[in-house]
Design a protein around this motif. Structure first.
Motif, PDB file in Angstrom:
ATOM      1  N   GLY A  92    -100.051  28.705  18.284  1.00 32.20           N
ATOM      2  CA  GLY A  92    -100.915  29.221  19.338  1.00 32.20           C
ATOM      3  C   GLY A  92    -101.171  28.112  20.340  1.00 32.20           C
ATOM      4  O   GLY A  92    -101.436  26.979  19.949  1.00 32.20           O
ATOM      5  N   ARG A 160    -106.353  34.934  22.120  1.00 30.99           N
ATOM      6  CA  ARG A 160    -104.912  35.137  22.322  1.00 30.99           C
ATOM      7  C   ARG A 160    -104.103  34.138  21.489  1.00 30.99           C
ATOM      8  O   ARG A 160    -103.076  34.490  20.903  1.00 30.99           O
ATOM      9  CB  ARG A 160    -104.584  34.989  23.813  1.00 30.99           C
ATOM     10  CG  ARG A 160    -103.108  35.190  24.141  1.00 30.99           C
ATOM     11  CD  ARG A 160    -102.831  34.912  25.609  1.00 30.99           C
ATOM     12  NE  ARG A 160    -103.303  33.589  25.962  1.00 30.99           N
ATOM     13  CZ  ARG A 160    -103.474  33.151  27.205  1.00 30.99           C
ATOM     14  NH1 ARG A 160    -103.212  33.942  28.232  1.00 30.99           N
ATOM     15  NH2 ARG A 160    -103.913  31.937  27.425  1.00 30.99           N
ATOM     16  N   ALA A 161    -104.571  32.882  21.423  1.00 35.36           N
ATOM     17  CA  ALA A 161    -103.838  31.872  20.649  1.00 35.36           C
ATOM     18  C   ALA A 161    -103.847  32.203  19.155  1.00 35.36           C
ATOM     19  O   ALA A 161    -102.938  31.829  18.422  1.00 35.36           O
ATOM     20  CB  ALA A 161    -104.441  30.490  20.888  1.00 35.36           C
ATOM     21  N   ASN A 164    -101.621  36.117  16.543  1.00 38.81           N
ATOM     22  CA  ASN A 164    -100.508  36.260  15.587  1.00 38.81           C
ATOM     23  C   ASN A 164    -100.738  35.461  14.313  1.00 38.81           C
ATOM     24  O   ASN A 164     -99.808  35.237  13.551  1.00 38.81           O
ATOM     25  CB  ASN A 164     -99.181  35.858  16.240  1.00 38.81           C
ATOM     26  CG  ASN A 164     -98.623  36.948  17.142  1.00 38.81           C
ATOM     27  OD1 ASN A 164     -98.972  38.114  17.005  1.00 38.81           O
ATOM     28  ND2 ASN A 164     -97.760  36.569  18.077  1.00 38.81           N
ATOM     29  N   ILE A 169    -102.408  25.520  15.898  1.00 37.51           N
ATOM     30  CA  ILE A 169    -102.839  25.704  17.286  1.00 37.51           C
ATOM     31  C   ILE A 169    -102.787  24.366  17.999  1.00 37.51           C
ATOM     32  O   ILE A 169    -103.247  23.345  17.468  1.00 37.51           O
ATOM     33  CB  ILE A 169    -104.263  26.300  17.364  1.00 37.51           C
ATOM     34  CG1 ILE A 169    -104.217  27.754  16.907  1.00 37.51           C
ATOM     35  CG2 ILE A 169    -104.824  26.215  18.785  1.00 37.51           C
ATOM     36  CD1 ILE A 169    -105.508  28.484  17.075  1.00 37.51           C
ATOM     37  N   THR A 199    -106.136  27.384   9.870  1.00 38.47           N
ATOM     38  CA  THR A 199    -105.255  26.931  10.935  1.00 38.47           C
ATOM     39  C   THR A 199    -105.382  25.417  11.102  1.00 38.47           C
ATOM     40  O   THR A 199    -106.489  24.887  11.032  1.00 38.47           O
ATOM     41  CB  THR A 199    -105.668  27.607  12.262  1.00 38.47           C
ATOM     42  OG1 THR A 199    -105.930  28.975  12.001  1.00 38.47           O
ATOM     43  CG2 THR A 199    -104.597  27.477  13.312  1.00 38.47           C
TER      44      THR A 199
END
Ligand SMILES: Nc1ncnc2c1ncn2[C@@H]1O[C@H](COP(=O)(O)OP(=O)(O)O)[C@@H](O)[C@H]1O
Ligand SMILES: [Mg+2]
Length: 235
Positions: A92, A160-161, A164, A169, A199
């Motif tokens: 992301g 948005r980042a 998925n 990131i 993440t």
């Protein structure tokens, strides 16, 4: 021990050839665990953007090794065939400016990536709404980007980042245009998201407002990294 979210070993990047070659990265080494947010700090021209572009598979390194989300993606050459799928599914990006698409509403700005990846529209939008709510902009889901404040737009770009569920990131100066309060809110959100979705996050910054919040930072000088324990002041 399982592979960390990000591992970089001996990464080098040379731009150009011969007399005019520039060695932008000479020896970069970093490890970021899943769920960890680290700061990457360095003066202008030290290689920060080059490093993020290598990690994001936007440019090709010259030598070294990179592991993302447990997969060796580069080891003196790309190790995976589809770099577009890697960028779309595993990484992301958050930039200094939100770069929202002006003619899509907030929900569809976030849902666009999974839609492009072939997910059904309803599923993509449901996931977008869930993230927008988690980022406290759920009430703006039907708004146009131009109707949002700068801080709200940046939170949409973080949604948005994340949409998925990438293991990684990469954020390049994500708080530069924001005031103190909004900048700290963005860092708080990145930390929450790192914990919640496991993440691994790298934040490139020279924003004095947020540097004290990192538990660990890497300094990059003249293409070489050094690790430093941070203060990790509470957010
Ligand atoms: N496309 C390029 N071609 C040649 N040299 C480049 C290119 N991009 C960056 N550089 C050089 O590589 C070094 C690192 O740049 P960069 O990664 O942009 O640093 P930072 O983001 O830390 O300011 C600088 O000396 C810069 O001039
Ligand atoms: Mg840069």
């Amino acid at each position: 021990m399982p592979e960390p979210g990000i591992r970089i070993e001996g990464l080098r990047k040379r731009y150009g050839v011969g007399d005019t070659a520039v060695d932008a990265l000479k020896d970069v080494n970093m490890v970021v665990a899943p769920g960890e947010v680290v700061g990457l700090i360095g003066p202008s021209g030290s290689g920060k953007s080059t490093l993020l572009k290598c990690l994001g598979a936007v440019i090709v390194p010259t030598a070294g090794r990179m592991v993302l989300g447990g997969r060796t993606i580069y080891d003196h050459g790309w190790k995976i065939p589809d770099l577009r799928a890697l960028r779309r599914d595993s990484i992301g990006f958050v930039f200094q400016a939100p770069y929202l698409i002006p003619f899509l509403d907030v929900t569809d700005n976030v849902a666009l990536l999974p839609m492009l990846a072939g997910r059904p529209d309803a599923e993509a939008r449901a996931r977008a709404r869930e993230l927008l709510a988690a980022l406290d902009v759920g009430h703006r889901a039907k708004a146009q980007p131009s109707e949002l404040s700068g801080g709200e737009q940046q939170r949409v770009s973080i949604a948005r980042a994340l949409v998925n569920r990438p293991p990684v990131i990469l954020a390049d100066e994500p708080t530069a245009p924001l005031d103190s309060e909004r900048a700290l809110a963005v860092v708080r959100i990145l930390n929450q998201m790192a914990t919640q979705y496991h993440t691994a996050i790298i934040v490139v910054t020279h924003d004095e407002k947020i540097i004290p919040t990192f538990r660990r930072t890497y300094h990059i000088r003249d293409g070489r990294t050094e690790e430093e324990a941070g203060q990790g002041s509470s957010l």
